[in-house]
Design an enzyme around this catalytic site. Sequence first.
Site, PDB file in Angstrom:
ATOM      1  N   GLU A  67       7.696 -38.596   0.956  1.00 14.21           N
ATOM      2  CA  GLU A  67       8.700 -37.554   0.732  1.00 14.21           C
ATOM      3  C   GLU A  67       9.624 -37.527   1.943  1.00 14.21           C
ATOM      4  O   GLU A  67       9.211 -37.192   3.052  1.00 14.21           O
ATOM      5  CB  GLU A  67       8.029 -36.192   0.557  1.00 14.21           C
ATOM      6  CG  GLU A  67       9.010 -35.029   0.456  1.00 14.21           C
ATOM      7  CD  GLU A  67       8.327 -33.668   0.518  1.00 14.21           C
ATOM      8  OE1 GLU A  67       8.974 -32.702   0.988  1.00 14.21           O
ATOM      9  OE2 GLU A  67       7.150 -33.561   0.113  1.00 14.21           O
ATOM     10  N   ARG A  76      16.520 -32.620   5.484  1.00 18.49           N
ATOM     11  CA  ARG A  76      16.803 -31.741   6.617  1.00 18.49           C
ATOM     12  C   ARG A  76      17.764 -32.377   7.610  1.00 18.49           C
ATOM     13  O   ARG A  76      18.255 -31.710   8.525  1.00 18.49           O
ATOM     14  CB  ARG A  76      15.506 -31.385   7.347  1.00 18.49           C
ATOM     15  CG  ARG A  76      14.480 -30.673   6.484  1.00 18.49           C
ATOM     16  CD  ARG A  76      13.210 -30.428   7.258  1.00 18.49           C
ATOM     17  NE  ARG A  76      12.095 -30.072   6.405  1.00 18.49           N
ATOM     18  CZ  ARG A  76      10.844 -29.958   6.815  1.00 18.49           C
ATOM     19  NH1 ARG A  76      10.553 -30.154   8.096  1.00 18.49           N
ATOM     20  NH2 ARG A  76       9.887 -29.640   5.967  1.00 18.49           N
ATOM     21  N   THR A 104      12.801 -30.821   0.537  1.00 11.59           N
ATOM     22  CA  THR A 104      13.713 -29.758   0.960  1.00 11.59           C
ATOM     23  C   THR A 104      14.991 -29.773   0.123  1.00 11.59           C
ATOM     24  O   THR A 104      16.107 -29.695   0.636  1.00 11.59           O
ATOM     25  CB  THR A 104      14.048 -29.865   2.471  1.00 11.59           C
ATOM     26  OG1 THR A 104      12.898 -30.277   3.205  1.00 11.59           O
ATOM     27  CG2 THR A 104      14.484 -28.513   3.019  1.00 11.59           C
ATOM     28  N   LYS A 140       4.001 -26.675  -5.234  1.00 12.00           N
ATOM     29  CA  LYS A 140       3.772 -26.801  -3.804  1.00 12.00           C
ATOM     30  C   LYS A 140       3.465 -25.409  -3.246  1.00 12.00           C
ATOM     31  O   LYS A 140       4.085 -24.425  -3.672  1.00 12.00           O
ATOM     32  CB  LYS A 140       5.027 -27.366  -3.146  1.00 12.00           C
ATOM     33  CG  LYS A 140       4.990 -27.420  -1.625  1.00 12.00           C
ATOM     34  CD  LYS A 140       6.244 -28.097  -1.097  1.00 12.00           C
ATOM     35  CE  LYS A 140       6.267 -28.161   0.420  1.00 12.00           C
ATOM     36  NZ  LYS A 140       7.378 -28.999   0.919  1.00 12.00           N
TER      37      LYS A 140
END
Length: 211
Positions: free
Chosen positions: A43, A47, A71, A131
């Site tokens: 993943e 960011r 994200t 998650k």
Amino acid sequence: MKYAQTRQVMAIAPVIPVVVVSDAASAVEIARALVAGGIRVIEVTLRTEAGLAAIEAIAQQVDDICVGAGTVWTEAQAEQAIDAGAEFMVSPGIADDVNAVAQARDIAYLPGAQTVSEIAHLKRQGVTATKLFPASVVGGPAAIKAFASVFPDLVFCPTGGIKEDTARDYLALDCVPCVGGSWLVSADAVAGGDWEAVRLAAERAVALSDS
């Protein structure tokens, strides 16, 4: 359907490495080291400005790894991530716009939740995997046990504050097929180009499924 695909992604490895990158070249080396250690999923978070380029580079240059975008908060980010080659997407919390894109483009998506109400919101949308972030802050394995008693048909990918020596506590739960972890790819290893350290960390992470 996407929700079935999400569980398939979660079944690839006991740990999904959560990686923050500063350049695409390093991302490729990280992915290759993970594959060499037996971890075939990654993943890459959005960011940093390098996130999308890193996803594209991994998708094009590294065989046998499932690359996802982390994200992901907005519709635009979701579309860009998929166009770059992401095979799944992850959000730290609820992002209904991202869920809509995932449904429309039939891609695996793992939305985040922290409370019973948030999990219930996702359930109403048909989500069967979530998650839990930040897992160590919201109660750790004990919290997941409590959530599972209310939502017995859900599976969880706890992420946030999980370390190599605490991952087993989460993976011991039947409703936790995998955890998310950043410890596999340390900042020091990346800064020093120590891909062997990443490979060894991946090997140890694979072994967690045997414990």
